[in-house]
Structure formats: C-alpha cells, structure tokens
Design a protein around this motif. Structure first.
Motif, PDB file in Angstrom:
ATOM      1  N   ARG A  89       0.828  -1.202   0.000  1.00 24.39           N
ATOM      2  CA  ARG A  89       0.000   0.000   0.000  1.00 24.39           C
ATOM      3  C   ARG A  89       0.865   1.255   0.000  1.00 24.39           C
ATOM      4  O   ARG A  89       0.620   2.207  -0.753  1.00 24.39           O
ATOM      5  N   ILE A  90       1.885   1.270   0.847  1.00 31.71           N
ATOM      6  CA  ILE A  90       2.796   2.411   0.898  1.00 31.71           C
ATOM      7  C   ILE A  90       3.501   2.589  -0.444  1.00 31.71           C
ATOM      8  O   ILE A  90       3.625   3.702  -0.962  1.00 31.71           O
ATOM      9  N   GLY A  91       3.935   1.467  -1.019  1.00 35.41           N
ATOM     10  CA  GLY A  91       4.598   1.535  -2.320  1.00 35.41           C
ATOM     11  C   GLY A  91       3.686   2.084  -3.394  1.00 35.41           C
ATOM     12  O   GLY A  91       4.109   2.879  -4.245  1.00 35.41           O
ATOM     13  N   ALA A  92       2.401   1.673  -3.371  1.00 33.74           N
ATOM     14  CA  ALA A  92       1.450   2.165  -4.370  1.00 33.74           C
ATOM     15  C   ALA A  92       1.246   3.670  -4.224  1.00 33.74           C
ATOM     16  O   ALA A  92       1.194   4.411  -5.215  1.00 33.74           O
ATOM     17  N   ARG A  96       2.329   6.483  -7.032  1.00 29.32           N
ATOM     18  CA  ARG A  96       1.339   7.409  -7.582  1.00 29.32           C
ATOM     19  C   ARG A  96       1.751   8.855  -7.330  1.00 29.32           C
ATOM     20  O   ARG A  96       1.582   9.721  -8.196  1.00 29.32           O
ATOM     21  N   ASP A  97       2.307   9.131  -6.150  1.00 26.05           N
ATOM     22  CA  ASP A  97       2.748  10.498  -5.858  1.00 26.05           C
ATOM     23  C   ASP A  97       3.846  10.937  -6.812  1.00 26.05           C
ATOM     24  O   ASP A  97       3.849  12.079  -7.291  1.00 26.05           O
ATOM     25  N   VAL A  98       4.790  10.052  -7.074  1.00 21.44           N
ATOM     26  CA  VAL A  98       5.871  10.391  -7.998  1.00 21.44           C
ATOM     27  C   VAL A  98       5.302  10.647  -9.392  1.00 21.44           C
ATOM     28  O   VAL A  98       5.668  11.625 -10.066  1.00 21.44           O
ATOM     29  N   GLU A  99       4.386   9.775  -9.832  1.00 17.06           N
ATOM     30  CA  GLU A  99       3.773   9.944 -11.153  1.00 17.06           C
ATOM     31  C   GLU A  99       3.037  11.286 -11.243  1.00 17.06           C
ATOM     32  O   GLU A  99       3.197  12.040 -12.213  1.00 17.06           O
ATOM     33  N   LEU A 100       2.229  11.605 -10.210  1.00 17.10           N
ATOM     34  CA  LEU A 100       1.491  12.861 -10.217  1.00 17.10           C
ATOM     35  C   LEU A 100       2.446  14.057 -10.149  1.00 17.10           C
ATOM     36  O   LEU A 100       2.231  15.075 -10.810  1.00 17.10           O
ATOM     37  N   GLY A 101       3.494  13.935  -9.329  1.00 17.08           N
ATOM     38  CA  GLY A 101       4.447  15.026  -9.198  1.00 17.08           C
ATOM     39  C   GLY A 101       5.145  15.347 -10.502  1.00 17.08           C
ATOM     40  O   GLY A 101       5.315  16.519 -10.861  1.00 17.08           O
ATOM     41  N   LEU A 102       5.548  14.303 -11.232  1.00 18.58           N
ATOM     42  CA  LEU A 102       6.225  14.524 -12.514  1.00 18.58           C
ATOM     43  C   LEU A 102       5.276  15.159 -13.526  1.00 18.58           C
ATOM     44  O   LEU A 102       5.667  16.058 -14.293  1.00 18.58           O
ATOM     45  N   ARG A 103       4.022  14.705 -13.540  1.00 17.18           N
ATOM     46  CA  ARG A 103       3.036  15.331 -14.427  1.00 17.18           C
ATOM     47  C   ARG A 103       2.851  16.799 -14.067  1.00 17.18           C
ATOM     48  O   ARG A 103       2.734  17.670 -14.934  1.00 17.18           O
ATOM     49  N   LEU A 104       2.801  17.059 -12.761  1.00 19.47           N
ATOM     50  CA  LEU A 104       2.555  18.424 -12.307  1.00 19.47           C
ATOM     51  C   LEU A 104       3.721  19.342 -12.640  1.00 19.47           C
ATOM     52  O   LEU A 104       3.519  20.509 -13.007  1.00 19.47           O
ATOM     53  N   ILE A 105       4.951  18.844 -12.560  1.00 24.43           N
ATOM     54  CA  ILE A 105       6.115  19.660 -12.939  1.00 24.43           C
ATOM     55  C   ILE A 105       5.989  20.111 -14.394  1.00 24.43           C
ATOM     56  O   ILE A 105       6.195  21.284 -14.714  1.00 24.43           O
ATOM     57  N   ARG A 106       5.619  19.181 -15.258  1.00 23.98           N
ATOM     58  CA  ARG A 106       5.460  19.535 -16.670  1.00 23.98           C
ATOM     59  C   ARG A 106       4.350  20.576 -16.846  1.00 23.98           C
ATOM     60  O   ARG A 106       4.470  21.517 -17.638  1.00 23.98           O
ATOM     61  N   LEU A 107       3.267  20.395 -16.096  1.00 25.01           N
ATOM     62  CA  LEU A 107       2.137  21.326 -16.187  1.00 25.01           C
ATOM     63  C   LEU A 107       2.544  22.716 -15.691  1.00 25.01           C
ATOM     64  O   LEU A 107       2.225  23.736 -16.314  1.00 25.01           O
ATOM     65  N   LEU A 108       3.255  22.777 -14.563  1.00 27.54           N
ATOM     66  CA  LEU A 108       3.681  24.067 -14.008  1.00 27.54           C
ATOM     67  C   LEU A 108       4.559  24.826 -14.996  1.00 27.54           C
ATOM     68  O   LEU A 108       4.435  26.050 -15.140  1.00 27.54           O
ATOM     69  N   GLN A 109       5.432  24.113 -15.656  1.00 27.61           N
ATOM     70  CA  GLN A 109       6.325  24.754 -16.622  1.00 27.61           C
ATOM     71  C   GLN A 109       5.558  25.187 -17.871  1.00 27.61           C
ATOM     72  O   GLN A 109       5.753  26.299 -18.373  1.00 27.61           O
ATOM     73  N   ARG A 123      -0.708  16.148   3.643  1.00 28.97           N
ATOM     74  CA  ARG A 123      -0.504  14.743   3.310  1.00 28.97           C
ATOM     75  C   ARG A 123      -1.048  14.410   1.929  1.00 28.97           C
ATOM     76  O   ARG A 123      -0.390  13.778   1.106  1.00 28.97           O
ATOM     77  N   VAL A 124      -2.267  14.858   1.657  1.00 29.46           N
ATOM     78  CA  VAL A 124      -2.890  14.579   0.367  1.00 29.46           C
ATOM     79  C   VAL A 124      -2.134  15.268  -0.758  1.00 29.46           C
ATOM     80  O   VAL A 124      -2.006  14.731  -1.857  1.00 29.46           O
ATOM     81  N   ASN A 125      -1.606  16.448  -0.484  1.00 28.51           N
ATOM     82  CA  ASN A 125      -0.975  17.252  -1.525  1.00 28.51           C
ATOM     83  C   ASN A 125       0.548  17.237  -1.474  1.00 28.51           C
ATOM     84  O   ASN A 125       1.189  18.181  -1.924  1.00 28.51           O
ATOM     85  N   ARG A 126       1.127  16.157  -0.949  1.00 29.70           N
ATOM     86  CA  ARG A 126       2.594  16.137  -0.870  1.00 29.70           C
ATOM     87  C   ARG A 126       3.219  16.178  -2.263  1.00 29.70           C
ATOM     88  O   ARG A 126       4.293  16.770  -2.449  1.00 29.70           O
ATOM     89  N   TYR A 127       2.578  15.583  -3.273  1.00 29.54           N
ATOM     90  CA  TYR A 127       3.134  15.617  -4.629  1.00 29.54           C
ATOM     91  C   TYR A 127       3.119  17.041  -5.178  1.00 29.54           C
ATOM     92  O   TYR A 127       4.001  17.444  -5.943  1.00 29.54           O
ATOM     93  N   ALA A 128       2.101  17.853  -4.766  1.00 29.12           N
ATOM     94  CA  ALA A 128       1.993  19.218  -5.277  1.00 29.12           C
ATOM     95  C   ALA A 128       3.100  20.104  -4.695  1.00 29.12           C
ATOM     96  O   ALA A 128       3.731  20.889  -5.422  1.00 29.12           O
ATOM     97  N   SER A 129       3.348  19.984  -3.391  1.00 28.80           N
ATOM     98  CA  SER A 129       4.403  20.811  -2.803  1.00 28.80           C
ATOM     99  C   SER A 129       5.783  20.369  -3.276  1.00 28.80           C
ATOM    100  O   SER A 129       6.681  21.188  -3.471  1.00 28.80           O
TER     101      SER A 129
END
Length: 372
Positions: A89-92, A96-109, A123-129
């Motif tokens: 569960r932790i791994g999943a 997912r956080d890494v996947e969302l974070g990478l997508r978000l970096i591209r979007l921010l740029q 906690r929910v938004n750790r990928y965003a920060s």
C-alpha cells in the motif's frame, strides 16, 4: 502584473465542501492581480470541470489512477500477511505520488504558473508541494481535514510558504508544526445577500433539510431516526436529504431501508446533488440540520444556512461551536444522538417565533464572520 495561480484539487467525483469552497475562492478572486488555473487529480471525469469553466477558470486535468488492491501483484495462491499488504500500500501511494508530481512539474512549466494553491492538507498534496519546490514556486496549503501531522507532514510543511486553516480546530491540530511555516486562521466564506432574507414561518408544513454527501460520517441516519418523533407531533412536516451518495451507494441504500422500516417513506425525499444551494435554502429548507457524527473541520452548510436566514440545528463536534452560538444563532445537539436531535427540532417547531429570532441572529453572525 497578473500572477497565474494553480489550484490543485484532489477530486473524487463528488462535489463536497472542499470543491464548493474552491469555487467560491475562484469566484471572488481579484482578476486584476491573479489569473486562476485549476488542475483536478481525479479518478473519473468530475462535474467540477464545468463549474470552474463557467467561472472563466482554465481547467487542466491531471488524472489519477485508482490505487491497486494490496494483493493485485501476487499469485492466485499467495496470501499476503499484514506487513506485506502495508508495504504494498505504501509503495502504491509513493509510486502514484511520484507519477502525479512529474506530471505536475510539466504542467507548471507549460502553464507558466507563479503560485501553487493546494486545496487540501499537506498529506494529500505532498506531490503538489514537491513539484512546486522542484520548480522553485511558492506553495499555499489549505487543509480541509482534522488529523495530527506525522513526520512526513512536518517535512512537507518546510516546503510550504503558508497554511490557511479553515477553523481554529484545524489550526490547533497543526500545533506540532506551527514553527515550520506561517499558519493562519482563514474561515471558509459564503455569499452574503445584500439584505437579510426573511426567516421561514415554520408552519403549517415545514421542511427539514439535511445538506451533505450521503456518506456515513455525515450522519444523516441520525435525522432519519429522529424523524418519527418529530413527524408524530408535526404531521405536516417533511424531511429532505440533499446530496449525492458514495460511488457504491451502500449508505444511501441503508438510509432508504431505514425510511421504509420506520414507515416514513412518504414523508422523506432524497433529492440528490443540488447545484444552486442558495435557491435550495430559499425554496426547499425551513430548518437546516447538520448531523455529522465525526468532527467537521469547518462545516460549510452551517455558514450557508445562516447566510440564508434559516434556523440551524447542528451536531456539537469539530468546528460547530465556532460557527454556531448555542441558543443564540442556532442549536447544538449531542452528535449521533437521535433523541437529542429530535428534542432540538421540536423546540424550534414548537416555538416558531423563537426559531425565527435564531435565524436572524445567525444571518448577522454569518455576515460578520463568514463573508466570502
């Protein structure tokens, strides 16, 4: 100079208080200074898309895959132990956080964003920060849950410029990390009419409305089990439940079974999701009930009901006491106690002039403290 603000919303397909508060923020944004862009980390197409576009807010879907079940990666004959399930569960979550974070970096740029507003807790938004930090952008977090921060939250707080707490209850829960970033109390806002609406007469056929998603912690079953006593003394009364159910519909199905078993099916209406809440309060609600059985971080329905000059009965958990002054702007009752809720409703229905006074004072309090 106009700054582009990215609002990150973790949308689950049901428009609750978090999403409605976000639309209010965007509606009242100073467009001479800020240009809103929203991204939805959704698992299915969200009704929030159309609402945001109607507010002239650009919407950029981020997408989000449902988390796998813990045993999905095992063979048919394997039975994982608790430790294995936990690691999976932790791994999943991390993947997912890494996947969302990478997508978000591209979007921010790509969108040339200047500020990230994470419309939920650390906690929910750790990928965003994390993504914002990689792009050198400031982050504002807007927590909408009540739980004490863990070590990961503390680490995430160091990346955040400021945290807006929607109640003192939320602010108090973040005391362990208050030295790590700027933490402020900023109540959620509601639209206040220029002139106070007239409170309802409550006779001869009052409608008692519970507003909120049909999920267990919202506690609509408390109202259903309080209803027979209320309806016996006030046979002209009706109960209306406004809100969408959970995806599986289990809680709503249980509510409907209870209504049938109690013999009040002809007096209870399930009206589903409501888009125009102001019109609903004006036309369909003579008394508003907030019946959550777990602490609310804020409780937007309470502020909305007060702004609509509707008599309000609310459970006594979470931020309710910050919003409702008992016996002055509404009534508080012991959460989860159907008899206590029935008593509170009967007090109002038996004394309609007093209930109208509560509603008038409630409007004054909403205008003073919760104006969007």
């Amino acid at each position: 100079m106009t700054h582009r603000v990215l609002y990150v919303e973790n949308d689950h397909g049901a428009v609750g208080g978090s999403a409605r508060a976000l639309t209010s923020l965007i509606r009242h944004l100073d467009r001479d200074r800020f240009e809103p862009v929203a991204t939805l980390a959704e698992t299915s197409p969200s009704p929030l898309r159309a609402t945001l576009r109607d507010l002239d807010c650009r919407v950029v879907p981020l997408g989000r895959s449902p988390l796998p079940r813990p045993a999905d990666s095992l063979g048919d004959g394997d039975q994982p132990g608790l430790a294995t399930k936990l690691r999976q569960r932790i791994g999943a979550f991390l993947r997912r956080d890494v996947e969302l974070g990478l997508r978000l970096i591209r979007l921010l740029q790509r969108e040339r964003i200047d500020l990230v507003h994470a419309n939920n807790n650390l906690r929910v938004n750790r990928y965003a920060s994390w993504a914002a930090g990689r792009c050198g952008l400031p982050v504002v977090a807007h927590p909408r849950f009540l739980f004490p921060p863990n070590r990961a939250d503390a680490a995430n707080a160091r990346r955040v410029r400021a945290i807006c707490c929607i109640s003192q209850q939320v602010r108090d829960s973040l005391a362990p990390i208050e030295s790590l970033c700027d933490i402020r109390l900023v109540y959620d806002g509601v639209d206040i009419p220029a002139q106070a609406p007239d409170p309802p007469a409550l006779a001869p056929n009052p409608t008692i409305a519970a507003v909120g998603r049909l999920v267990g912690w919202k506690g609509q079953h408390t109202l259903i089990h309080a209803a027979p006593r209320v309806l016996e003394r006030h046979p002209g009364a009706r109960i209306v439940l406004a809100g969408s159910g959970d995806p599986q519909g289990a809680y709503e199905a249980n509510l409907r079974r209870d209504v049938e078993a109690l013999g009040i099916a002809d007096r209870v209406e399930f009206c589903g999701h409501v888009d125009d809440m102001q019109r609903f309060y004006r036309e369909r609600a003579d008394i508003v009930v907030h019946c959550s059985v777990t602490p609310e971080p804020f409780g937007l329905v309470m502020a909305e009901a007060m702004a609509a000059s509707r008599p309000l009965v609310a459970s006594d958990l979470g931020a309710s006491a910050e919003i409702v002054e008992h016996e002055k702007t509404g009534l508080l009752y012991r959460a989860g106690d159907s008899d206590a809720l029935a008593d509170a409703l009967l007090r109002m229905l038996d004394r309609p002039a007093w209930a109208q006074d509560l509603a008038r004072h409630g409007f004054e309090r909403a205008a003073e403290r919760f104006d969007a």
